[in-house]
Design a protein around this motif. Sequence first.
Motif, PDB file in Angstrom:
ATOM      1  N   ARG A   1       0.828  -1.223   0.000  1.00  0.00           N
ATOM      2  CA  ARG A   1       0.000   0.000   0.000  1.00  0.00           C
ATOM      3  C   ARG A   1       0.856   1.263   0.000  1.00  0.00           C
ATOM      4  NH1 ARG A   1      -4.200  -2.392   3.356  1.00  0.00           N
ATOM      5  NH2 ARG A   1      -3.133  -1.741   5.239  1.00  0.00           N
TER       6      ARG A   1
ATOM      7  N   LEU B   1      -5.050  -6.726  -3.455  1.00  0.00           N
ATOM      8  CA  LEU B   1      -6.321  -7.403  -3.161  1.00  0.00           C
ATOM      9  C   LEU B   1      -6.891  -6.983  -1.804  1.00  0.00           C
ATOM     10  CD1 LEU B   1      -5.632 -11.073  -4.339  1.00  0.00           C
ATOM     11  CD2 LEU B   1      -7.198  -9.445  -5.401  1.00  0.00           C
ATOM     12  N   PRO B   2      -8.210  -6.763  -1.732  1.00  0.00           N
ATOM     13  CA  PRO B   2      -8.845  -6.363  -0.476  1.00  0.00           C
ATOM     14  C   PRO B   2      -8.652  -7.392   0.652  1.00  0.00           C
ATOM     15  CG  PRO B   2     -10.430  -6.290  -2.292  1.00  0.00           C
ATOM     16  CD  PRO B   2      -9.165  -6.794  -2.857  1.00  0.00           C
TER      17      PRO B   2
ATOM     18  N   THR C   1      -6.083  -6.564   3.246  1.00  0.00           N
ATOM     19  CA  THR C   1      -6.512  -5.610   4.278  1.00  0.00           C
ATOM     20  C   THR C   1      -7.302  -6.330   5.368  1.00  0.00           C
ATOM     21  OG1 THR C   1      -6.629  -3.911   2.572  1.00  0.00           O
ATOM     22  CG2 THR C   1      -7.728  -3.419   4.660  1.00  0.00           C
ATOM     23  N   VAL C   2      -8.208  -7.193   4.957  1.00  0.00           N
ATOM     24  CA  VAL C   2      -9.028  -7.947   5.922  1.00  0.00           C
ATOM     25  C   VAL C   2      -8.140  -8.857   6.782  1.00  0.00           C
ATOM     26  CG1 VAL C   2     -10.976  -9.552   6.202  1.00  0.00           C
ATOM     27  CG2 VAL C   2     -11.027  -7.849   4.372  1.00  0.00           C
TER      28      VAL C   2
ATOM     29  N   ALA D   1     -13.762 -12.294   1.608  1.00  0.00           N
ATOM     30  CA  ALA D   1     -12.856 -11.339   0.959  1.00  0.00           C
ATOM     31  C   ALA D   1     -11.990 -12.023  -0.107  1.00  0.00           C
ATOM     32  CB  ALA D   1     -11.985 -10.653   1.996  1.00  0.00           C
TER      33      ALA D   1
ATOM     34  N   GLN E   1     -13.073 -11.458  -3.649  1.00  0.00           N
ATOM     35  CA  GLN E   1     -13.100 -10.117  -4.244  1.00  0.00           C
ATOM     36  C   GLN E   1     -11.813  -9.758  -4.984  1.00  0.00           C
ATOM     37  OE1 GLN E   1     -13.918  -7.548  -0.939  1.00  0.00           O
ATOM     38  NE2 GLN E   1     -15.747  -8.710  -0.371  1.00  0.00           N
TER      39      GLN E   1
ATOM     40  N   PRO F   1      -9.241  -6.801  -6.934  1.00  0.00           N
ATOM     41  CA  PRO F   1      -8.743  -5.493  -6.473  1.00  0.00           C
ATOM     42  C   PRO F   1      -9.714  -4.364  -6.816  1.00  0.00           C
ATOM     43  CG  PRO F   1      -7.413  -6.339  -8.298  1.00  0.00           C
ATOM     44  CD  PRO F   1      -8.381  -7.415  -7.941  1.00  0.00           C
ATOM     45  N   GLU F   2      -9.652  -3.284  -6.026  1.00  0.00           N
ATOM     46  CA  GLU F   2     -10.566  -2.167  -6.250  1.00  0.00           C
ATOM     47  C   GLU F   2     -10.171  -1.354  -7.482  1.00  0.00           C
ATOM     48  OE1 GLU F   2     -10.611  -0.376  -2.315  1.00  0.00           O
ATOM     49  OE2 GLU F   2     -11.268  -2.377  -1.651  1.00  0.00           O
TER      50      GLU F   2
ATOM     51  N   ASN G   1       0.016 -10.621  -5.051  1.00  0.00           N
ATOM     52  CA  ASN G   1      -1.380 -10.971  -4.763  1.00  0.00           C
ATOM     53  C   ASN G   1      -1.577 -12.490  -4.764  1.00  0.00           C
ATOM     54  OD1 ASN G   1      -2.546  -8.434  -4.373  1.00  0.00           O
ATOM     55  ND2 ASN G   1      -3.032  -8.141  -6.531  1.00  0.00           N
TER      56      ASN G   1
END
Length: 254
Positions: free
Chosen positions: A37, A47-48, A51-52, A115, A118, A120-121, A225
């Motif tokens: 990040r 990938l989210p 973070t989780v 998660a 999901q 990436p944003e 990732n």
Amino acid sequence: GEGHNSESIALLKAYRGALYKFCGQGLALAVVLAEIRKIPKLAPGLLPVITVFGQVHQALFKIRLPQYMKAMESSVLSPMFSSSNAIKGAITQFAKMEANFFSSLKKGFFALQNALAQGPEGKATSQSDREEAQCFEHMGTKMAKALTAYASALNDFVTDSERFTASMKAIIEKIPGPEDQALQGLIKYHNLLKMQTLPLFQKMLKEIAQAAPRRAQYAFIDHWNGLATSVIRLEVHFFDAVMKNMESILQILQ
């Protein structure tokens, strides 16, 4: 007082220390995985689930673990110091607490499982060849080190908890009365964890650690990732197995 159960007390303290270290190394690994990040070009492509993973480990280390340690102090360690007769009750308390501790992690691991699905944003911006090479070398080595420390802490935790429960077994066998199913279940499970689950996990963690600093044929962000996902899947798998077993122990204890 202490002479009766001094060996068990020492083993329980080792168990506590090893669990604390394992949770600490899990958090340290999560911090390393999230360090991407700080690289502006790559951050949007992370990938989210990473973070989780950080949030779950933060809660585990800062909230769940201290609660478990404190409860163990009063309900397991204190009675062990008091008399040799208190040991059976203390062991039953330990079984209940360990089962509760692992079951309490369920919500966090459900969040991780969700998660994992999901993407990436955003999208990472491509880096120059030199930047890519630096990431593989620097960040890849960092990941490898964090994974090696994590694997070693996992090994100590599984080994020390098996040692502690095996010592309990020797004590319980000397106490007259009916066999305690929950305790038998716990002892058996810790043995299985050491003999079957652990070697498999160590092997897989080692493979991921070896792959981390190796320059791949594709972009670093995809490499990162991909490896992070493998690690997180492994951990979810590990905790899932532990939680299922602990729940069956809780059912007997009810």
